[in-house]
Design an enzyme around this catalytic site. Structure first.
Site, PDB file in Angstrom:
ATOM      1  N   ASP A   9       0.871  -1.183   0.000  1.00  0.00           N
ATOM      2  CA  ASP A   9       0.000   0.000   0.000  1.00  0.00           C
ATOM      3  C   ASP A   9       0.906   1.230   0.000  1.00  0.00           C
ATOM      4  O   ASP A   9       2.093   1.140   0.283  1.00  0.00           O
ATOM      5  CB  ASP A   9      -0.913   0.013   1.244  1.00  0.00           C
ATOM      6  CG  ASP A   9      -1.836   1.231   1.265  1.00  0.00           C
ATOM      7  OD1 ASP A   9      -2.468   1.509   0.226  1.00  0.00           O
ATOM      8  OD2 ASP A   9      -1.907   1.940   2.288  1.00  0.00           O
ATOM      9  N   SER A  10       0.288   2.376  -0.277  1.00  0.00           N
ATOM     10  CA  SER A  10       1.049   3.628  -0.220  1.00  0.00           C
ATOM     11  C   SER A  10       1.453   3.955   1.216  1.00  0.00           C
ATOM     12  O   SER A  10       2.314   4.798   1.430  1.00  0.00           O
ATOM     13  CB  SER A  10       0.193   4.768  -0.765  1.00  0.00           C
ATOM     14  OG  SER A  10      -0.934   4.941   0.068  1.00  0.00           O
ATOM     15  N   CYS A  72      -4.252  -1.462  -2.115  1.00  0.00           N
ATOM     16  CA  CYS A  72      -4.339  -0.024  -2.378  1.00  0.00           C
ATOM     17  C   CYS A  72      -5.195   0.135  -3.623  1.00  0.00           C
ATOM     18  O   CYS A  72      -4.863  -0.420  -4.683  1.00  0.00           O
ATOM     19  CB  CYS A  72      -2.930   0.533  -2.613  1.00  0.00           C
ATOM     20  SG  CYS A  72      -2.906   2.255  -3.120  1.00  0.00           S
ATOM     21  N   THR A  74      -5.802   2.919  -5.304  1.00  0.00           N
ATOM     22  CA  THR A  74      -5.172   3.821  -6.273  1.00  0.00           C
ATOM     23  C   THR A  74      -4.169   3.048  -7.132  1.00  0.00           C
ATOM     24  O   THR A  74      -4.099   3.229  -8.354  1.00  0.00           O
ATOM     25  CB  THR A  74      -4.459   4.972  -5.514  1.00  0.00           C
ATOM     26  OG1 THR A  74      -5.340   5.461  -4.503  1.00  0.00           O
ATOM     27  CG2 THR A  74      -4.073   6.093  -6.444  1.00  0.00           C
ATOM     28  N   GLU A 151      -2.743   8.875   7.977  1.00  0.00           N
ATOM     29  CA  GLU A 151      -1.282   8.740   8.068  1.00  0.00           C
ATOM     30  C   GLU A 151      -0.717   9.505   9.263  1.00  0.00           C
ATOM     31  O   GLU A 151       0.289   9.113   9.843  1.00  0.00           O
ATOM     32  CB  GLU A 151      -0.620   9.223   6.774  1.00  0.00           C
ATOM     33  CG  GLU A 151      -0.794   8.260   5.595  1.00  0.00           C
ATOM     34  CD  GLU A 151       0.024   6.980   5.706  1.00  0.00           C
ATOM     35  OE1 GLU A 151       1.187   7.044   6.131  1.00  0.00           O
ATOM     36  OE2 GLU A 151      -0.507   5.902   5.354  1.00  0.00           O
ATOM     37  N   CYS A 183     -10.923   3.227  -0.656  1.00  0.00           N
ATOM     38  CA  CYS A 183      -9.517   3.498  -0.344  1.00  0.00           C
ATOM     39  C   CYS A 183      -9.259   2.726   0.936  1.00  0.00           C
ATOM     40  O   CYS A 183     -10.055   2.816   1.888  1.00  0.00           O
ATOM     41  CB  CYS A 183      -9.278   4.990  -0.119  1.00  0.00           C
ATOM     42  SG  CYS A 183      -7.650   5.340   0.594  1.00  0.00           S
ATOM     43  N   HIS A 185      -7.335   3.121   3.285  1.00  0.00           N
ATOM     44  CA  HIS A 185      -7.142   3.921   4.500  1.00  0.00           C
ATOM     45  C   HIS A 185      -8.479   4.222   5.201  1.00  0.00           C
ATOM     46  O   HIS A 185      -8.512   4.473   6.401  1.00  0.00           O
ATOM     47  CB  HIS A 185      -6.489   5.271   4.172  1.00  0.00           C
ATOM     48  CG  HIS A 185      -5.002   5.224   3.958  1.00  0.00           C
ATOM     49  ND1 HIS A 185      -4.431   4.699   2.827  1.00  0.00           N
ATOM     50  CD2 HIS A 185      -3.973   5.660   4.731  1.00  0.00           C
ATOM     51  CE1 HIS A 185      -3.112   4.825   2.919  1.00  0.00           C
ATOM     52  NE2 HIS A 185      -2.807   5.407   4.065  1.00  0.00           N
TER      53      HIS A 185
HETATM   54  N1  DGL Z   1      -4.722   3.290   0.521  1.00  0.00           N
HETATM   55  C1  DGL Z   1      -4.761   3.770  -0.779  1.00  0.00           C
HETATM   56  C2  DGL Z   1      -5.957   3.422  -1.584  1.00  0.00           C
HETATM   57  O1  DGL Z   1      -6.565   2.422  -1.305  1.00  0.00           O
HETATM   58  C3  DGL Z   1      -3.941   4.917  -1.216  1.00  0.00           C
HETATM   59  C4  DGL Z   1      -4.222   6.217  -0.652  1.00  0.00           C
HETATM   60  C5  DGL Z   1      -3.238   7.269  -1.098  1.00  0.00           C
HETATM   61  O2  DGL Z   1      -2.032   7.031  -0.960  1.00  0.00           O
HETATM   62  O3  DGL Z   1      -3.672   8.316  -1.583  1.00  0.00           O
HETATM   63  O4  DGL Z   1      -6.302   4.084  -2.510  1.00  0.00           O
END
Ligand code: DGL
Length: 264
Positions: A9-10, A72, A74, A151, A183, A185
């Site tokens: 993930d990011s 993730c 994205t 974050e 997302c 997060h």
């Molecule tokens: N957790 C991520 C997602 O599912 C990435 C969020 C990000 O880095 O902008 O999209």
């Protein structure tokens, strides 16, 4: 030694998928990379997200993972096909499972997708939902403030409520019965998000469905763990170890998680 499942993930968002993985498949060893130093991916170009995602997958490939979960949205939206062409291990993204989860939950077929700017602009969720159910109606809303809140570790504080309310304002007049947290997060903000939606709206995330896909693939490929005890996950971050550790401890309820720094 048992080969682990790689998860990327990011940042810390993929931990929401790890939580479900550990609930459902506790004997599976997991190695995780969060690219916290370059998070968020949401506002970045597709080229950048692809490059960073391939870097994480390459690092995990060197650790001999047996499967990769792109936890993730994205990255799944823009890099899943390229990853599948590049690496030989099975690779599972979160968007198709998320679309399935939303359609299972929705009675009216009126679905809202909350996601990053990158995910929303890619149209990947609308595409995945309409492929499964052509008559579904999809409204996408980008929530660029949400990932930085998570974050920074402030996801449980009251002070973020105002930002969440403001971001979700466009949903006030909209008719829908299901909202996807598009997302990884966002499940950490679940209670804040729920407080802004009508009581009859079902909130779904892709984590549970993604883990079903992982389980099916482990079975069909003969890759399931043979360990007879729960495995200890190992986490890598490109960012600050202590900040990452605090979120792992809180979200996964692991008192002293193994977190190391990695350079990609
Ligand atoms: N957790 C991520 C997602 O599912 C990435 C969020 C990000 O880095 O902008 O999209």
């Amino acid at each position: 030694m048992e080969a682990p499942i790689g998860v990327i993930d990011s940042g810390v968002g993929g931990l929401t998928v790890v939580k479900e993985l550990r609930n459902r498949l506790p004997h599976e060893p997991i190695v995780y990379i969060g690219d916290d130093a370059r998070c968020p991916y949401g506002p970045r170009s597709a080229e950048e997200v692809i490059q960073f995602t391939v870097e994480m997958a390459s690092a995990l490939s060197k650790m001999d993972i047996k499967m990769l979960v792109v936890a993730c949205n994205t990255a799944t939206a823009v890099a899943l096909d390229i990853l599948k062409e590049t690496f030989s291990f099975p690779i599972i993204g979160v968007i198709e499972p998320g679309a399935r989860a939303a359609l299972q939950a929705s009675v009216t077929g009126e679905i809202v997708v909350l996601g990053t700017v990158g995910t929303v602009n890619s149209g990947a969720y609308s595409q995945a939902i309409r492929l499964l159910s052509p008559r579904a109606s999809v409204f996408q809303l980008a929530c660029p403030e949400f990932v930085p809140i998570v974050e920074s570790g402030k996801y449980k504080t009251e002070e973020v409520g105002g930002t969440i309310q403001q971001t979700l304002q466009p949903l006030q007049e909209l008719k829908f019965d299901t909202a996807i947290l598009g997302c990884t997060h966002y499940p950490l903000l679940h209670d804040h998000i729920k407080a802004q939606l009508r009581n009859d709206v079902t909130i779904v995330s892709s984590a549970i469905e993604t883990v079903h896909d992982v389980e099916r693939t482990l079975m069909s490929e003969g890759l399931a763990s043979l360990l007879d005890h729960p495995a200890t996950p190992v986490f890598y971050t490109t960012g600050e170890v202590h900040e990452f550790q605090a979120i792992v401890s809180d979200w996964l309820e692991i008192s002293e998680p193994i977190v190391k720094q990695i350079k990609l």
